[in-house]
Design a protein around this motif. Sequence first.
Motif, mmCIF file in Angstrom:
data_model
loop_
_atom_site.group_PDB
_atom_site.id
_atom_site.type_symbol
_atom_site.label_atom_id
_atom_site.label_comp_id
_atom_site.label_asym_id
_atom_site.label_seq_id
_atom_site.Cartn_x
_atom_site.Cartn_y
_atom_site.Cartn_z
ATOM 1 N N THR A 92 0.825 -1.206 0.000
ATOM 2 C CA THR A 92 0.000 0.000 0.000
ATOM 3 C C THR A 92 0.858 1.255 0.000
ATOM 4 N N ALA A 93 1.984 1.195 -0.668
ATOM 5 C CA ALA A 93 2.965 2.280 -0.631
ATOM 6 C C ALA A 93 2.475 3.508 -1.396
ATOM 7 N N LEU A 94 1.528 4.206 -0.826
ATOM 8 C CA LEU A 94 0.950 5.403 -1.435
ATOM 9 C C LEU A 94 2.002 6.472 -1.674
ATOM 10 N N LEU A 95 2.970 6.579 -0.789
ATOM 11 C CA LEU A 95 3.959 7.647 -0.885
ATOM 12 C C LEU A 95 5.185 7.264 -1.701
ATOM 13 N N GLU A 96 5.161 6.111 -2.322
ATOM 14 C CA GLU A 96 6.305 5.666 -3.103
ATOM 15 C C GLU A 96 6.228 6.247 -4.510
ATOM 16 N N ALA A 97 7.356 6.210 -5.175
ATOM 17 C CA ALA A 97 7.444 6.682 -6.552
ATOM 18 C C ALA A 97 6.658 5.740 -7.468
ATOM 19 N N PRO A 98 6.359 6.158 -8.687
ATOM 20 C CA PRO A 98 5.633 5.299 -9.628
ATOM 21 C C PRO A 98 6.348 3.971 -9.867
ATOM 22 N N ALA A 99 5.635 3.029 -10.500
ATOM 23 C CA ALA A 99 6.116 1.660 -10.654
ATOM 24 C C ALA A 99 7.459 1.563 -11.368
ATOM 25 N N ALA A 100 7.726 2.417 -12.331
ATOM 26 C CA ALA A 100 8.985 2.365 -13.071
ATOM 27 C C ALA A 100 10.073 3.071 -12.272
ATOM 28 N N GLN A 101 10.541 2.410 -11.206
ATOM 29 C CA GLN A 101 11.526 2.997 -10.313
ATOM 30 C C GLN A 101 12.930 2.673 -10.796
ATOM 31 N N ASP A 102 13.801 3.621 -10.630
ATOM 32 C CA ASP A 102 15.200 3.453 -10.981
ATOM 33 C C ASP A 102 15.916 2.863 -9.765
ATOM 34 N N PRO A 103 16.588 1.725 -9.903
ATOM 35 C CA PRO A 103 17.269 1.122 -8.752
ATOM 36 C C PRO A 103 18.337 2.045 -8.161
ATOM 37 N N ARG A 104 18.917 2.909 -8.986
ATOM 38 C CA ARG A 104 19.915 3.855 -8.474
ATOM 39 C C ARG A 104 19.260 4.862 -7.538
ATOM 40 N N LEU A 105 18.041 5.285 -7.877
ATOM 41 C CA LEU A 105 17.307 6.219 -7.023
ATOM 42 C C LEU A 105 16.927 5.536 -5.708
ATOM 43 N N GLU A 106 16.504 4.290 -5.790
ATOM 44 C CA GLU A 106 16.183 3.534 -4.581
ATOM 45 C C GLU A 106 17.415 3.398 -3.695
ATOM 46 N N TRP A 107 18.568 3.136 -4.317
ATOM 47 C CA TRP A 107 19.812 2.997 -3.562
ATOM 48 C C TRP A 107 20.155 4.291 -2.841
ATOM 49 N N ILE A 108 20.066 5.416 -3.551
ATOM 50 C CA ILE A 108 20.448 6.691 -2.941
ATOM 51 C C ILE A 108 19.499 7.062 -1.807
ATOM 52 N N TYR A 109 18.196 6.830 -1.980
ATOM 53 C CA TYR A 109 17.252 7.126 -0.893
ATOM 54 C C TYR A 109 17.499 6.232 0.323
ATOM 55 N N ALA A 110 17.834 4.986 0.081
ATOM 56 C CA ALA A 110 18.139 4.081 1.202
ATOM 57 C C ALA A 110 19.390 4.544 1.943
ATOM 58 N N ARG A 111 20.403 4.992 1.206
ATOM 59 C CA ARG A 111 21.624 5.480 1.857
ATOM 60 C C ARG A 111 21.362 6.790 2.595
ATOM 61 N N ILE A 112 20.571 7.666 2.023
ATOM 62 C CA ILE A 112 20.246 8.938 2.685
ATOM 63 C C ILE A 112 19.511 8.672 3.997
ATOM 64 N N ALA A 113 18.605 7.707 3.992
ATOM 65 C CA ALA A 113 17.845 7.376 5.206
ATOM 66 C C ALA A 113 18.748 6.891 6.332
ATOM 67 N N GLU A 114 19.942 6.405 6.002
ATOM 68 C CA GLU A 114 20.879 5.915 7.015
ATOM 69 C C GLU A 114 21.713 7.030 7.642
ATOM 70 N N LEU A 115 21.687 8.222 7.053
ATOM 71 C CA LEU A 115 22.498 9.333 7.557
ATOM 72 C C LEU A 115 21.893 9.930 8.821
ATOM 73 N N ASP A 116 22.706 10.706 9.555
ATOM 74 C CA ASP A 116 22.166 11.411 10.721
ATOM 75 C C ASP A 116 21.252 12.541 10.238
ATOM 76 N N ASP A 117 20.529 13.149 11.159
ATOM 77 C CA ASP A 117 19.489 14.115 10.806
ATOM 78 C C ASP A 117 19.976 15.263 9.926
ATOM 79 N N VAL A 118 21.064 15.902 10.303
ATOM 80 C CA VAL A 118 21.549 17.056 9.542
ATOM 81 C C VAL A 118 22.010 16.630 8.159
ATOM 82 N N ASN A 119 22.784 15.564 8.084
ATOM 83 C CA ASN A 119 23.271 15.102 6.787
ATOM 84 C C ASN A 119 22.137 14.599 5.894
ATOM 85 N N ARG A 120 21.131 13.978 6.496
ATOM 86 C CA ARG A 120 19.951 13.548 5.741
ATOM 87 C C ARG A 120 19.271 14.759 5.110
#
Length: 169
Positions: A92-120
């Motif tokens: 039910t991922a309403l807030l997710e990007a459309p179905a044609a997702q770029d794996p590079r974009l998914e990778w960068i968002y996952a890495r950003i989520a791992e950063l501390d608050d300011v760096n995020r």
Amino acid sequence: MTKAERNRVFEQWLAAHKAILFKVARVYGATHADREDLFQEMALQVWHSIDAFRGNCATSTWIYRVALNSALAWDRSHGKHGRGRQDFDASTALLEAPAAQDPRLEWIYARIAELDDVNRSLALLMLDGFSYREMSEILGLSESNVGAKINRIKAALTAQLAREEQDGL
């Protein structure tokens, strides 16, 4: 400002800038439910902040500032929204990007989520093309500090990508 005027401004701002709220919610919310709650909290804070907007910066800059401050406060006040939680209802991922997702974009968002608050926050602003000056205004950091942190973020992400490619991930 009357309530009707505030509602009109809010609707215009939300229509033009809701992608900002989606991006911030995506990075700060651990699960789909968290992202929905955070999106609503940020939207509410934008509505409340309309009277405080003086026009001395772009509307998008103001909305980013409100969204990031709301996300940071929300993250601090909701201990249950810690890192490492799994999203059990990804269908039910309403807030997710459309179905044609770029794996590079998914990778960068996952890495950003791992950063501390300011760096995020800096990484999100950097991806949206804000200048160092705008980032410093939004986050209350000096421009030189923003530049140094951005360079460290880029170096860390580049090194992590190289390690993952070397390991065949």
